[in-house]
Design a protein around this motif. Structure first.
Motif: not given
Length: 380
Positions: A93, A133, A135, A138-139, A144, A146, A207, A259
């Protein structure tokens, strides 16, 4: 022709199935064992990875999180499409954000954080509603965190103290209000030809993508032009070859890039029945140097993911325009097991097919079916 795909999951499987009618032989690499496998039967081949690379006409990936040493080996062959820069950018990311900034492409306000102590400054700059997130790696909602109010910052910071943020920094984004998420799946050939499928509207739950509808309802020329212009900038900057997916947040009349995915994409599965040439065939055509196929939709289509669930019969296949794509996996929570593709001549007909499908499936695993069916039946 032979194509070698890094990754041996459902996307490699669907490329194999799309390539067979063209006489394209697709082999997959299990990136953990570095063994060559059949993407459908999972049978392990006795040929070595180096032999497979030497004898492939093209090499590609089904996901971006391929170990870097394997990508470097593939890149040395001169057959890797898309190129290593594009794949590494999709996997990181931070790289992705820097590319978007360099190209002046609108995206969510953000900060790169490689020390927990920097979170306070991110809150000062971006506000106290943030999404953090990882970098890399992550998927589907993993990696992630908040922040919904400033008072929760100490607890959040404490939960992150064991992470090596120097190795894997966080991208901290302002929690963006938006009307909907849409995605553009397009492709670029070796000669630079670019084609697009229409924008799809995506609905998520916890998600994960649950439903895509294409063409997205209430599209206008401005949104399509924005998305295609951004795609062209990205594809040309990366000298991209193959299918590329770009996810956007729609904020009023503006699209912000969420993304990019340097591969065939879940939100493009509807093309298997809903377009003249599906994304899997077009990816193979692009990387093999063949003419790109027609991307025009055949009507209105939807993809419905089957996630963490396999306790259903096949009676829903009586629904006109309903097709099942099953991946042959062992069921696990949050695991993509397969998908349904639905199609109709208009949104109302598609909504009715979705309503009927919901009658065969539990709402707990398919939370958007009922509401989306009602919405689509009201779209003119």
């Amino acid at each position: 022709m032979k194509v070698l795909i890094y990754g041996a999951g459902q996307l490699a499987r669907m490329m194999y199935l799309a390539g067979s009618p063209l006489g394209i032989e697709v082999h997959a690499v299990d990136v953990g064992s570095e063994k060559i496998v059949n993407p459908v039967t999972k049978q392990i081949s006795d040929i070595s990875l180096s032999h497979a690379i030497d004898h492939a006409d093209a090499i590609s990936v089904e996901f971006e999180h391929v170990p870097e040493h394997l990508l470097e080996q593939a890149a040395l062959s001169g057959k890797l499409y898309p190129g290593i820069e594009a794949i590494l950018t999709g996997a990181d990311r931070v790289r992705e954000k820097r590319l978007l900034e360099r190209l002046a492409i609108p995206n969510c306000a953000h900060q790169i954080v490689d020390e927990v102590s920097q979170l306070e400054g991110a809150v000062e700059l971006l506000g106290d509603k943030l999404i953090l997130k990882a970098s890399r790696d992550g998927y589907d909602g993993y990696g992630q965190w908040r922040l919904n109010e400033r008072s929760n910052l100490p607890a959040l910071a404490q939960s992150l103290t064991d992470l090596d943020l120097k190795k894997v920094p966080l991208v901290v984004e302002k929690m963006q209000s938006f009307e909907r998420e849409v995605s553009l799946v397009g492709m670029r050939s070796r000669s630079g030809e670019i084609r697009f499928y229409p924008l799809a509207e995506n609905l998520h739950h916890q998600g994960q993508l649950h439903v895509s509808v294409a063409p997205a309802p209430q599209l206008n020329e401005s949104l399509t032009d924005q998305a295609e212009s951004i795609f062209r900038k990205l594809a040309e900057a990366l000298d991209y070859v193959g299918v590329l997916a770009v996810e956007f947040f729609q904020v009023g009349d503006q699209l912000l890039v969420n993304e990019i995915a340097p591969r065939v994409h879940n939100s493009g599965h509807w093309t298997q029945q809903g377009a003249d040439t599906c994304q899997f065939e077009n990816h193979l055509r692009a990387v093999c140097g063949l003419p790109l196929g027609d991307t025009r939709p055949r009507g209105i289509a939807a993809m419905v993911n089957i996630i963490g669930f396999d306790a259903f019969g096949l009676d829903m296949l009586a629904i006109p325009g309903c097709h099942l794509h099953w991946y042959g996996k062992v069921v696990r929570p949050k695991r993509k097991m397969g998908h349904f593709n639905l199609s109709g001549t208009g949104y109302s007909e598609l909504g009715e097919a979705m309503r009927q499908l919901g009658g065969y499936l539990p709402a707990a695993f398919f939370p958007h079916l009922e509401s989306e069916a009602l919405r689509l039946k009201g779209v003119s």
